[in-house]
Write a protein that holds these residues in place. Structure first.
Motif, short mmCIF file in Angstrom:
data_model
loop_
_atom_site.label_atom_id
_atom_site.label_comp_id
_atom_site.label_asym_id
_atom_site.label_seq_id
_atom_site.Cartn_x
_atom_site.Cartn_y
_atom_site.Cartn_z
N UNK A 48 0.82 -1.23 -0.05
CA UNK A 48 0.07 0.03 -0.14
C UNK A 48 0.91 1.27 0.03
N UNK A 49 1.91 1.29 0.72
CA UNK A 49 2.95 2.26 0.80
C UNK A 49 3.53 2.65 -0.52
N UNK A 50 3.77 1.38 -1.06
CA UNK A 50 4.55 1.54 -2.70
C UNK A 50 3.48 2.25 -3.61
N UNK A 51 2.11 1.82 -3.49
CA UNK A 51 1.17 2.22 -4.39
C UNK A 51 1.00 3.81 -4.16
N UNK A 86 -8.53 5.51 -0.35
CA UNK A 86 -8.03 4.39 -0.90
C UNK A 86 -8.55 3.03 -0.10
N UNK A 87 -9.27 2.26 -0.90
CA UNK A 87 -9.51 1.22 -0.46
C UNK A 87 -8.75 -0.11 -1.16
N UNK A 90 -6.28 -1.90 -5.65
CA UNK A 90 -7.33 -0.77 -5.33
C UNK A 90 -8.65 -1.46 -5.71
N UNK A 91 -9.41 -1.21 -4.97
CA UNK A 91 -11.17 -1.57 -5.20
C UNK A 91 -12.10 -0.32 -5.15
N UNK A 123 -3.91 5.05 -11.65
CA UNK A 123 -4.72 4.18 -10.75
C UNK A 123 -5.85 3.41 -11.41
N UNK A 124 -6.34 3.85 -12.72
CA UNK A 124 -7.58 3.22 -13.20
C UNK A 124 -7.12 2.34 -14.26
#
Length: 144
Positions: free
Chosen positions: A36-39, A73-74, A81-82, A94-95
């Motif tokens: 998550x941190x890297x994202x 962000x979830x 990512x959802x 992100x899409x």
């Protein structure tokens, strides 16, 4: 002498507040999974994670983060990512590509303020108020 005591107390108070803030920031990032941190670093390089929450149920695990610009962000248990929500607009990176291509061709110069995976497919809410619906593969279905 009284002034020196007040000044020393004020200094100690400010030092304590700074230490508490530093510990709060460290503890948030210490618990956030590295994926998550890297994202966040890749897609939101100007932002920091200010809130983190892990939700566990018998059937799934989800990770929720909030960034300093109020972007939310979830992620699912596979750290994909959802759902994303940003008043400033989500970065297109992100899409899914098919959704980005559709929006670029049919709604140019409009940002995506919310995107999420739904049971029936995917939904993108644009800053102009239009909601776009896509199937699970990212093919356009309809708009509202």
């Amino acid at each position: 002498m009284k002034f020196s005591s007040i000044l020393l107390s004020a200094f100690m108070f400010l030092l304590l507040i700074g230490k508490v803030n530093a510990q709060a920031q460290i503890s948030v990032n210490d618990h956030v999974p590295s994926q998550v941190q890297n994202f966040v670093k890749k897609h939101f390089p100007e932002n920091q994670i200010v809130k983190y929450k892990m939700e566990v149920s018998p059937t799934k695990v989800e990770y929720e983060v909030k960034l300093n610009d109020k972007t939310e962000l979830d992620f699912n248990q596979d750290f994909q990512l959802i759902e994303g929500d940003s008043k400033l607009g989500l970065p297109l990176s992100v899409l899914p590509k098919k959704i980005v291509d559709y929006i670029s061709q049919n709604q140019p110069n409009v940002a995506v303020k919310e995107w999420e995976i739904k049971p029936y497919g995917q939904k993108a809410e644009l800053t102009n108020g239009v909601d776009l619906y896509f199937d699970k593969d990212g093919n356009f279905v309809r708009h509202k």
